[in-house]
Design an enzyme around this catalytic site. Structure first.
Site, PDB file in Angstrom:
ATOM      1  N   GLN A 156       0.881  -1.175   0.000  1.00 19.07           N
ATOM      2  CA  GLN A 156       0.000   0.000   0.000  1.00 19.07           C
ATOM      3  C   GLN A 156       0.913   1.217   0.000  1.00 19.07           C
ATOM      4  OE1 GLN A 156      -3.221   0.958  -0.182  1.00 19.07           O
ATOM      5  NE2 GLN A 156      -2.549   3.045   0.179  1.00 19.07           N
ATOM      6  N   PRO A 286      -6.560  -2.452   4.817  1.00 19.31           N
ATOM      7  CA  PRO A 286      -7.012  -1.380   5.717  1.00 19.31           C
ATOM      8  C   PRO A 286      -7.945  -0.355   5.089  1.00 19.31           C
ATOM      9  CG  PRO A 286      -4.738  -0.985   5.036  1.00 19.31           C
ATOM     10  CD  PRO A 286      -5.123  -2.329   4.484  1.00 19.31           C
ATOM     11  N   GLY A 288     -11.059   0.769   1.997  1.00 10.18           N
ATOM     12  CA  GLY A 288     -12.139   0.261   1.171  1.00 10.18           C
ATOM     13  C   GLY A 288     -11.572  -0.161  -0.169  1.00 10.18           C
ATOM     14  N   GLY A 289     -10.823   0.750  -0.741  1.00  9.89           N
ATOM     15  CA  GLY A 289     -10.187   0.450  -2.015  1.00  9.89           C
ATOM     16  C   GLY A 289      -8.978   1.320  -2.210  1.00  9.89           C
ATOM     17  N   MET A 290      -8.143   0.924  -3.154  1.00  7.64           N
ATOM     18  CA  MET A 290      -6.978   1.728  -3.521  1.00  7.64           C
ATOM     19  C   MET A 290      -6.833   1.659  -5.031  1.00  7.64           C
ATOM     20  SD  MET A 290      -4.522   3.697  -2.628  1.00  7.64           S
ATOM     21  CE  MET A 290      -3.536   4.453  -3.921  1.00  7.64           C
ATOM     22  N   GLU A 291      -6.704   2.841  -5.624  1.00  6.11           N
ATOM     23  CA  GLU A 291      -6.802   3.001  -7.069  1.00  6.11           C
ATOM     24  C   GLU A 291      -5.522   2.652  -7.825  1.00  6.11           C
ATOM     25  OE1 GLU A 291      -6.826   5.362  -4.690  1.00  6.11           O
ATOM     26  OE2 GLU A 291      -5.891   7.227  -5.353  1.00  6.11           O
ATOM     27  N   HIS A 315     -15.785   4.524  -7.478  1.00  9.01           N
ATOM     28  CA  HIS A 315     -14.813   5.460  -6.903  1.00  9.01           C
ATOM     29  C   HIS A 315     -13.392   5.155  -7.388  1.00  9.01           C
ATOM     30  CE1 HIS A 315     -13.255   8.170  -3.706  1.00  9.01           C
ATOM     31  NE2 HIS A 315     -12.222   7.338  -3.756  1.00  9.01           N
ATOM     32  N   GLU A 316     -12.969   3.925  -7.196  1.00  2.00           N
ATOM     33  CA  GLU A 316     -11.574   3.599  -7.553  1.00  2.00           C
ATOM     34  C   GLU A 316     -11.359   3.711  -9.063  1.00  2.00           C
ATOM     35  OE1 GLU A 316      -9.865   3.809  -5.073  1.00  2.00           O
ATOM     36  OE2 GLU A 316     -11.289   3.254  -3.509  1.00  2.00           O
ATOM     37  N   HIS A 319     -10.764   7.268 -10.142  1.00  3.86           N
ATOM     38  CA  HIS A 319      -9.381   7.727  -9.917  1.00  3.86           C
ATOM     39  C   HIS A 319      -8.498   7.503 -11.155  1.00  3.86           C
ATOM     40  CE1 HIS A 319      -8.957   9.065  -5.784  1.00  3.86           C
ATOM     41  NE2 HIS A 319      -9.475   7.964  -5.269  1.00  3.86           N
ATOM     42  N   GLU A 338      -9.298  13.191  -4.207  1.00  6.56           N
ATOM     43  CA  GLU A 338     -10.477  12.540  -3.619  1.00  6.56           C
ATOM     44  C   GLU A 338     -11.793  13.288  -3.842  1.00  6.56           C
ATOM     45  OE1 GLU A 338     -10.305   9.563  -2.860  1.00  6.56           O
ATOM     46  OE2 GLU A 338      -8.150   9.273  -2.548  1.00  6.56           O
ATOM     47  N   ASP A 397      -1.163  11.480   6.461  1.00  6.35           N
ATOM     48  CA  ASP A 397      -2.314  10.670   6.838  1.00  6.35           C
ATOM     49  C   ASP A 397      -3.262  11.403   7.791  1.00  6.35           C
ATOM     50  OD1 ASP A 397      -3.108   8.073   6.061  1.00  6.35           O
ATOM     51  OD2 ASP A 397      -2.984   7.454   8.162  1.00  6.35           O
ATOM     52  N   TYR A 405     -13.008  14.455   0.548  1.00  8.14           N
ATOM     53  CA  TYR A 405     -13.947  13.709  -0.294  1.00  8.14           C
ATOM     54  C   TYR A 405     -15.260  14.471  -0.468  1.00  8.14           C
ATOM     55  CZ  TYR A 405     -11.019   9.551   0.627  1.00  8.14           C
ATOM     56  OH  TYR A 405      -9.985   8.665   0.703  1.00  8.14           O
TER      57      TYR A 405
END
Ligand code: BES
Ligand code: ZN
Length: 626
Positions: A156, A286, A288-291, A315-316, A319, A338, A397, A405
Site C-alpha cells: 500500500q 485497511p 475500502g479500495g486503492m486506485e 470510486h476507484e 481515480h 479525492e 495521513d 472527499y
C-alpha cells in the site's frame, strides 16, 4: 541550481525529443513543493524505475535491485531519494562502478534521505532489501487469508509508504515509468499495478512475473500483491483477481466492470490504462479500495451479495482520471484526488443505477461531511479547508479526512449548479485531457477554472477561492437531498417514539437501512433494539455497512448481544473506516466499553495492517497500556 521552470514544465530539459515524450513535467511553483519528500527534483529526478526483486516469505523481506534512470540538471552532482528502513547493500552505475552514497538522519514520519553521488551516471543501480516491518508491506499468515493454506503479501503506497520497499523519489509530483520482475514461491501468483509482459518464468521452486507501466505515474501508485489468487474475466478489458475461495462471490459482486468503464468513459473521456481489473484482498486490507492503476485493490467487505456497495468500484475507477491522470502535486491538495473522484463516482452511479440511488449516496456523504467537520473541531478548524497546510511535522495521513472527499465533491456540484451540467461536463473532460499525466495544485486548478470555464462574475458568485482556502462549509454548498430519505427519517422517528417494527423499512436498500439506523436516537431501550435485531438480523448481517451502522448504535446502548457481534466483526476484517469508529465508540462508553475494547483489540490487533494498528493504538492508548 535551478532548471528554468518553463523548460522543466515542458519536460524538455536535457532530454532528446524522443525521450521527452515519456518524461512527465514537474511543477516548480512554491505550492508544488512537497515537504514530505527529500527529493530535489529540479536538480536531479528519477524518470524510470526498473525493479528486479524476490519476495521472501520466510524472512518477510523483499530484496533485489532497483535500477533508476536519472535526469540531472547541468552541474548537478547528486540525486536525493526517499528511504524508509531500507537495507542498502551497494549502489553502482550501469557499468558496476560503485557510487558514493549517504543515508541521512531518520525522521519518524518521512524516513531518511538517500543521497547518491552520480559521478556523471545517468543510471544508478541499487542493491537493497526491505525491512521486515516495512510500512508499505503486509505479510499475512495463511490463517489471515480466506483459503487458510498459503501466505499473502500486499503493498500500500499512498501516501508516503512506498519508500519502505522501493528506493526512489516518493513524491506524487515526480512521475515515473516503471517495469518490474518479481520472483515468488511457485505456488503463488504476483500481480502489479501495470500490464503483465509475458507469462511467468518458473525455475525450481520459484516463478518470476513481469509487469510494466509505460505511462509516467506517481510513485505511490506502484503496487504489488502476491498470494494464492486466481482470475475470472468479466469482459474484454476487465476481470477479477481473488483467492479461489472468494473469487465466485467477488466475480458476481463486481461482475459489471465493463459497464463501469464504459459509463466513466461516456462522462469524461477515454480510459487510458489498457486493462481495468479488481483485486479483492484478504480482509485485513485497511482501506475500502486503492486506485492502483490497471488493478484496483479492494476490501472483501464491499461484497454484500447484492451489489449494493459497488460505489466503491465506481470510486476507484474514477481515480483512473482524477488522481492517476491528474495527480495532486503534494498531499496538501489531496482533495484534488479525492474530491474530484467522489464527484465522478457519484456521476458513474447515476449513469448506471439512476438518480435515486446516486442521490441517496450523495445525501449520506453530506451527513458524513458534517460529521467530519465536527470531528475536525468545528467549521473554523483549519483542517476543514480543502487546501491543507500540512508541514513536514505532520503525517499526511492525519490530514486525510472525509473533508477532502465530501466537501470536495460538494464544491464541484456547486460549480456544476452555477454553470449547468453541459458546460461543466465539457470543461471537466477537457481538464482531464489537458492535464493528463501531470501533477496539479489547488492554485493550478483555480487558475484553469477561471481561464477556461468561469467568468469573473461566476467565480465571484461561487466564491471559488473561499471554497478552497477557507474553513467550514460555504453557505452555497449544494446539498443533494434524497427523495427516498424523508420516508426513512419519518420511519426512524416513529420507531423511536414506540411505533411497531412493521413500520421499519428493514428490507429496503442498503442505503435506506443505513440511513434509518443512523437517524435513530443514540439511546434506545434494549427491547427496542432487540425487536429490530430479531426482525432484521442486523447484529449478524454480512452487509458490512449495515453491520457497522448497527454496531455503533448497539454499542452506544450496551446492547449485550452486540459484544460478541463486535468481536466477530472486528476480528474478521481490518478496514480502518469500520474498525476505528467502533473502538472509539467503546472507549467513549465508560468502564464497560473500555474493557470490551481492550479485550477485543488484544485479539484483533495482530491481524490488522500497520495503518489500522497505528490509528487504533492511538484511540485505545494501547502502546501506553502494554
Ligand atoms: N486513495 C484512497 C485510499 C487512501 C487514501 C489510501 C489515503 C491512503 C491514504 C481510495 O481511493 C479511497 O478513497 N478509498 C475509500 C473508499 C472509497 C469508496 C471512498 C476508503 O478506503 O474508504
Ligand atoms: Zn479515493
Amino acid at each position: 541550481m535551478r532548471i528554468p521552470a518553463l523548460a522543466t514544465a515542458l519536460g524538455l530539459v536535457l532530454a532528446s525529443p524522443a525521450v521527452a515524450q515519456t518524461i512527465a513535467p514537474i511543477l516548480t511553483t512554491p505550492d508544488a513543493h512537497d515537504p514530505h519528500s527529500y527529493a530535489r527534483p529540479a536538480e536531479a529526478r528519477v524518470t524510470h524505475v526498473a525493479l528486479d526483486l524476490a519476495a521472501d516469505f520466510d524472512t518477510h523481506v523483499i530484496r533485489g535491485i532497483a535500477t533508476l534512470d536519472i535526469l540531472a540538471a547541468p552541474g548537478a552532482k547528486q540525486v536525493v531519494l526517499d528511504d524508509n528502513g531500507l537495507k542498502i547493500v551497494n549502489i553502482t552505475d550501469a557499468a558496476g562502478k560503485p557510487l558514493p552514497y549517504l543515508v541521512g538522519a531518520v525522521d519518524k514520519i518521512h524516513g531518511a534521505p538517500l543521497t547518491v553521488t552520480l559521478n556523471g551516471a545517468k543510471t544508478i543501480r541499487i542493491a537493497y532489501a526491505s525491512s521486515p516491518d516495512a510500512k508499505a508491506l503486509q505479510w499475512l499468515t495463511p490463517a489471515q487469508t480466506a483459503g487458510k493454506t498459503q501466505p499473502f503479501l500486499f503493498s500500500q503506497g499512498e501516501a508516503i509508504l512506498n519508500r519502505s520497499w522501493i528506493p526512489t523519489q516518493d513524491s506524487p509530483g515526480i512521475r515515473q515509468t516503471w517495469e518490474a520482475k518479481i520472483a515468488v514461491p511457485k505456488q503463488l501468483t504476483a500481480v502489479m499495478s501495470g500490464l503483465a509482459t509475458g507469462k511467468p518464468a518458473c525455475v525450481a521452486d520459484r516463478c518470476t512475473f513481469q509487469y510494466k507501466m509505460d505511462k509516467p505515474v506517481a510513485p505511490y501508485l506502484i503496487a504489488l500483491a502476491v498470494g494464492d489468487i486466481a482470475f475470472k474475466s468479466t469482459g474484454p478489458r476487465t476481470g477479477i483477481w481473488a483467492e479461489p475461495a472468494t473469487l465466485p462471490k467477488a466475480a458476481y459482486e463486481f461482475g459489471e466492470l465493463e459497464k463501469f468503464v464504459a459509463a466513466a468513459e461516456g462522462l469524461y473521456g477515454p480510459y487510458r490504462w489498457g486493462r481495468y481489473d479488481v483485486l479483492v484482498l484478504p480482509p485485513s486490507f485497511p482501506f475500502g479500495g486503492m486506485e492502483n492503476p490497471t488493478l484496483t485493490f479492494a476490501t472483501p467487505t464491499a461484497i454484500a451479495g447484492d451489489r449494493s456497495l459497488v460505489s466503491l468500484i465506481a470510486h476507484e475507477l474514477a481515480h483512473s482520471w482524477s488522481g492517476n491522470l491528474v495527480t495532486n502535486a503534494t498531499w496538501d491538495d489531496f482533495w484534488l484526488n479525492e474530491g474530484f473522484t467522489s464527484y465522478f463516482e457519484n456521476r458513474i452511479m447515476e449513469a448506471l443505477y439512476g438518480k435515486r440511488r446516486a442521490d441517496m449516496e450523495a445525501d449520506l456523504a453530506w451527513t458524513d461531511m458534517l460529521a467530519a467537520v465536527k470531528d475536525a473541531g468545528g467549521p473554523a478548524a483549519k483542517d476543514t479547508q480543502l487546501h491543507l497546510d500540512l508541514d513536514a511535522s505532520r503525517d499526511p495521513d492525519d490530514g486525510m479526512t472525509q473533508i477532502a472527499y465530501d466537501k470536495g465533491a460538494a464544491f464541484l456540484r456547486t460549480i456544476e449548479k452555477q454553470v449547468g451540467r453541459a458546460r461543466w461536463d465539457a470543461y471537466l473532460r477537457s481538464y482531464f485531457d489537458r492535464h493528463a499525466f501531470q501533477p496539479q495544485t489547488s492554485a493550478g486548478f483555480l487558475a484553469d477554472l477561471k481561464s477556461k470555464l468561469l467568468t469573473p462574475a461566476e467565480a465571484k458568485t461561487i466564491g471559488v477561492d473561499a471554497w478552497v482556502y477557507s474553513p467550514g462549509i460555504p453557505a452555497n454548498a449544494v446539498h443533494v437531498t434524497s427523495a427516498a430519505f424523508p420516508a426513512v427519517d419519518a420511519a426512524a422517528k416513529a420507531y423511536a417514539a414506540g411505533g411497531p417494527v412493521s413500520g421499519v423499512p428493514g428490507k429496503a436498500t442498503t442505503q435506506e437501512i443505513t440511513r434509518f439506523i443512523t437517524q435513530l436516537p443514540r439511546k434506545l431501550p434494549t427491547e427496542r433494539l432487540k425487536a429490530l435485531d430479531t426482525a432484521f438480523g442486523w447484529n449478524t448481517t454480512g452487509n458490512a455497512e449495515i453491520r457497522f451502522a448497527w454496531l455503533q448504535l448497539a454499542l452506544a446502548n450496551h446492547y449485550a448481544p452486540a459484544d460478541a457481534s463486535a468481536e466477530q466483526f472486528l476480528t474478521s476484517q481490518g478496514r480502518r473506516k469500520f474498525v476505528a469508529p467502533l473502538f472509539q465508540q467503546m472507549m467513549d462508553s465508560g468502564d464497560w466499553g473500555h474493557k470490551l475494547a481492550m479485550d477485543i483489540y488484544g485479539k484483533a490487533r495482530p491481524g490488522y495492517h500497520a495503518v489500522t494498528q497505528v490509528t487504533v493504538d492511538r484511540i485505545t492508548g494501547w502502546k501506553l497500556m502494554n
